[in-house]
Design a protein around this motif. Structure first.
Motif, PDB file in Angstrom:
ATOM      1  N   ASN A 196      -9.361  -7.929   2.603  1.00  0.00           N
ATOM      2  CA  ASN A 196      -8.857  -8.860   1.590  1.00  0.00           C
ATOM      3  C   ASN A 196      -7.651  -9.592   2.141  1.00  0.00           C
ATOM      4  N   LYS A 214      -4.194 -10.442  -3.175  1.00  0.00           N
ATOM      5  CA  LYS A 214      -4.119  -9.344  -4.135  1.00  0.00           C
ATOM      6  C   LYS A 214      -5.451  -9.190  -4.872  1.00  0.00           C
ATOM      7  N   ASN A 248      -2.373  -4.819  -4.469  1.00  0.00           N
ATOM      8  CA  ASN A 248      -3.675  -4.455  -5.035  1.00  0.00           C
ATOM      9  C   ASN A 248      -3.480  -3.502  -6.202  1.00  0.00           C
ATOM     10  N   ASP A 271      -2.620   0.535  -3.085  1.00  0.00           N
ATOM     11  CA  ASP A 271      -2.630   0.270  -4.516  1.00  0.00           C
ATOM     12  C   ASP A 271      -1.189   0.295  -5.019  1.00  0.00           C
TER      13      ASP A 271
END
Length: 113
Positions: free
Chosen positions: A12, A15, A38, A54
């Motif tokens: 990725n 976000k 994330n 995360d």
């Protein structure tokens, strides 16, 4: 809910916010979702080397990882499914709890912080 199946690496560049379950299948390739912003709920990953970041807590669903697993979270790290990791596992919950208590889990080595 997010489901991704790829014949190559899964990455990725921005976000990711997923309130439902996330299922990632990289068919033996790497999964690198390392943006510190994330925000996942539950992540199930199948791939070689897997890196997950995360901003809050993260729940790891059933996952089969043939390489390494690295998880960094701003909250608790838990699991609701069987985790099988052939390589090393590195977990960093930044002072929060790490609870991986599925009896079927199978790790090589684990480093937790």
């Amino acid at each position: 809910t997010l489901g991704v199946t790829a014949g190559g690496n899964i990455t990725n560049s921005g976000k990711l916010t997923v309130t439902g379950g996330t299922t990632l299948n990289a068919n033996g390739n790497d999964i690198t979702l390392n943006n510190n912003a994330n925000n996942f709920s539950t992540v199930a990953a199948n791939g070689a080397n897997v890196t997950l970041n995360d901003s809050n807590g993260i729940n790891l669903g059933a996952s089969s990882i043939t390489g390494t697993l690295g998880v960094t979270a701003g909250g608790n790290i838990t699991n609701s499914g069987k985790l099988t990791v052939t390589g090393g596992t590195t977990l960093n919950a930044n002072g929060n709890d790490i609870t991986l208590n599925n009896n079927a889990n199978n790790f090589s080595t684990v480093a937790a912080n």
